[in-house]
Every structure is written in structure tokens, then in C-alpha cells.
Scaffold this motif. Sequence first.
Motif, PDB file in Angstrom:
ATOM      1  N   ASP A 163      10.395  -5.124   1.211  1.00 15.53           N
ATOM      2  CA  ASP A 163      10.679  -5.524  -0.118  1.00 15.53           C
ATOM      3  C   ASP A 163       9.504  -4.993  -1.155  1.00 15.53           C
ATOM      4  N   LEU A 164       8.433  -4.671  -0.673  1.00 17.09           N
ATOM      5  CA  LEU A 164       7.663  -3.873  -1.304  1.00 17.09           C
ATOM      6  C   LEU A 164       7.713  -2.246  -1.583  1.00 17.09           C
ATOM      7  N   ARG A 165       8.415  -1.717  -0.752  1.00 13.87           N
ATOM      8  CA  ARG A 165       8.406  -0.216  -0.480  1.00 13.87           C
ATOM      9  C   ARG A 165       8.391   0.510  -1.654  1.00 13.87           C
ATOM     10  N   ALA A 166       9.551   0.030  -2.639  1.00 15.34           N
ATOM     11  CA  ALA A 166       9.928   0.615  -3.910  1.00 15.34           C
ATOM     12  C   ALA A 166       8.856   0.488  -4.978  1.00 15.34           C
ATOM     13  N   THR A 167       8.111  -0.393  -4.814  1.00 17.32           N
ATOM     14  CA  THR A 167       7.300  -0.724  -6.134  1.00 17.32           C
ATOM     15  C   THR A 167       5.760  -0.767  -5.680  1.00 17.32           C
ATOM     16  N   SER A 201      -2.424   1.911  -7.015  1.00 16.16           N
ATOM     17  CA  SER A 201      -1.745   2.392  -8.258  1.00 16.16           C
ATOM     18  C   SER A 201      -2.741   3.416  -8.657  1.00 16.16           C
ATOM     19  N   GLU A 238       3.030   0.647  -7.832  1.00 15.92           N
ATOM     20  CA  GLU A 238       3.099  -0.024  -9.368  1.00 15.92           C
ATOM     21  C   GLU A 238       1.658  -1.020  -9.673  1.00 15.92           C
ATOM     22  N   ILE A 275       0.877  -5.022  -7.754  1.00 16.77           N
ATOM     23  CA  ILE A 275       1.861  -5.426  -6.615  1.00 16.77           C
ATOM     24  C   ILE A 275       0.827  -5.611  -5.424  1.00 16.77           C
TER      25      ILE A 275
END
Length: 73
Positions: free
Chosen positions: A15-19, A37, A22, A25
Motif C-alpha cells: 500500500d506504500l509503493r506508489a507513494t 524523499s 513522497e 510517508i
Amino acid sequence: MHGSLSDTGPGVPADLRATLFEPFITAKESGLGIGLSISRVIVEAHGGKLTAEDNPGGGAIFRFTLPRAPMSA
């Protein structure tokens, strides 16, 4: 130039791969979530790329590429 860092920890939650890259996160109980980031901003500012993938042995692999510096005379 390219390199990688890997570990055999819990890996990157799906659930964190896309963000993941950023700001603010994190999957940790403590921490600000700005390290990846900032790292990506620095690498990209030098014309490179930073990515993350699953480590087949468990954990994660972070790969980076940077352009080769011009040769000075």
C-alpha cells in the motif's frame, strides 16, 4: 554510474509503493518519512534516478543511477 542497497527486512508494504518517495510517508512507528524523499530529490537533481523493488530473498532493493561526470582536461 549505478549502485544498489538491499536489506532482508520486512520490505516495502504494497500500500506504500506508489507513494514511497513522497514526503512524510513512512511505515515506521517513529520517524518523519522524509529520508527517501530527500534522497530521490538529490539523485534527480544530479540527473539520476532512484527506484525501489522487492528483494527476492525478502526485504527491499533500492537502486540508483547517476550520469558519469565529464572528464576534466
